[in-house]
Design an enzyme around this catalytic site. Structure first.
Site, PDB file in Angstrom:
ATOM      1  CD  GLU A   1      10.366   6.502  18.482  1.00 41.10           C
ATOM      2  OE1 GLU A   1      11.264   7.008  19.184  1.00 41.10           O
ATOM      3  OE2 GLU A   1       9.227   6.230  18.914  1.00 41.10           O
TER       4      GLU A   1
ATOM      5  CG  ASP B   1      13.015  11.917  23.281  1.00 43.81           C
ATOM      6  OD1 ASP B   1      12.642  11.725  24.453  1.00 43.81           O
ATOM      7  OD2 ASP B   1      13.773  11.140  22.675  1.00 43.81           O
TER       8      ASP B   1
END
Length: 389
Positions: free
Chosen positions: A143, A159
């Site tokens: 990210e 996640d």
């Protein structure tokens, strides 16, 4: 990218009270090189997604942004926007346009990922859903956000954990910052550690039909998928809340304002109230559920204000099992983390298998600077290294 991590920059700016001011203009296109040291023969497919000028879209290897268009209800397949990744031992350089926010660099092995479009936007892979077509594909993502304040780039296990990869940024001075690298055989050690932990922890590891261990889900998604108990933290949380019926909890959430403190006490109804040093009440928290803790949301939702700063601190202390035992938070000595039977073993095991001990095991793992993130206000290049597994 999840809302919790999309808000990282704003939350950090509030907590640290800093504004990045680069010495010179950041490049309009930032080279990001993906190096494949995985040791695997599979074809690698790359995807660069993000938000540019308020629109969701994808970026090609040259750095050109294209917004998503179309979509249907039910969702329809998105166009194939994959970029051919490097083979084993090779590298591929992509370009990231400045002001691309909420970015994800996906990497998949063997198969291309399946994305879908609705009239409202993109449906990204959700392999914790048994019906998701990406469930048995080996993939992961990094990210990032890149703007005039610089580059923020992290690996994330918020996640799931699947493909080991390190992230790097090179400054205009030539300094290289790196994080996210696993110890030798770290991937297997993480999966084995979860399997050997007992209880529902081993159920978080998903193995596809050919015997490949594809990923470990974070407990939050294990709860949502029905494979992890939804009351895991309850007895510990009850004990922690009860501790502060008779003991003060001092929260000092702003690193650059050590004098700004909030004092917490639990009332007769089980609600923990926080007052500032002037005695005014600023926040109240009912005992959070296990889902709230693993997700750092619900009763621990964290807006970018004093309430959020306290919530972030509570969430980190619960994951690390220091709340109820150490009465000034946050604590920043990792030797004090994850030392009790009821703790976030997922995050504990991942941190233990990182070369520098840093990971994004949960959304607010940046409390105390334990996240696997690199930042530079004046970057000249970035790198993601797919490490051996």
């Amino acid at each position: 990218m999840r809302t919790r991590l999309l808000s990282w920059l704003a939350a950090t700016a509030v907590l640290l009270g800093v504004t990045a001011v680069p010495a010179q203009a950041a490049p309009s296109l930032l080279p990001l090189t993906v190096t494949n040291n995985s040791g695997r023969a599979d074809q690698v497919h790359l995807y660069v997604l993000g938000v540019y000028n308020g629109r969701l879209g994808h970026v090609n290897a040259a750095g050109a942004f294209t917004p998503w268009s179309g979509g249907g209800n039910p969702p329809v397949p998105a166009p194939d926007v994959s970029i051919a990744g490097p083979g084993q031992g090779g590298s591929r350089t992509l370009n990231i346009p400045i002001n691309l926010a909420g970015g994800r660099l996906y990497m998949s092995f063997g198969e291309k990922l399946k994305f879908f479009l609705t009239p409202d936007g993109l449906v990204q892979p959700a392999p914790w859903n048994p019906s998701d077509p990406n469930r048995n594909i080996l993939f992961d993502w990094s990210e990032f956000t890149y703007n005039n304040g610089g580059l923020w780039l992290n690996s994330s296990q918020v996640d799931m954990f699947s493909v080991p990869h390190a992230v790097e940024v090179t400054a205009s001075t030539g300094q290289v910052k790196k994080t996210g690298e696993l110890v030798g055989n770290g991937r297997n050690r993480i999966f084995d550690g979860l399997r050997n932990q007992g209880g529902d922890w081993g159920r978080l590891v998903h193995t596809r039909p050919d015997g490949t261990r594809v990923r470990a889900l974070a407990p939050r998604l294990g709860i949502e998928s029905g494979i992890f108990g939804g009351t895991y933290f309850d007895s510990y949380t009850q004990s922690a809340w009860n501790t502060y019926r008779t003991t003060d909890l001092t929260v000092v959430p702003y690193e650059n304002e050590p004098g700004k403190k909030f004092i917490g006490r639990t009332d007769g109804g089980g609600v923990m109230h926080f007052t500032n040093t002037a005695g005014a009440r600023v926040a109240s928290f009912q005992q959070p559920s296990s889902r709230d803790i693993f997700g750092c949301d619900g009763r621990l939702a964290a807006p970018n204000n004093d309430i959020g700063a306290i919530a972030r601190t509570l969430c980190a202390a619960l994951h690390r099992s220091t709340l109820g035992f150490l009465h000034t938070q946050p604590t920043v000595n990792p030797a004090e983390f994850y030392t009790r039977a009821i703790t976030d073993h997922y995050s504990k095991i991942i941190h233990a298998n990182m070369v520098d001990g840093k990971a994004y095991g949960f959304a607010f793992d940046d409390v105390g600077h334990f996240e696997s993130l690199v930042h530079d206000g004046n970057p000249r290049s970035a790198r993601v290294v797919l490490t051996p597994f």
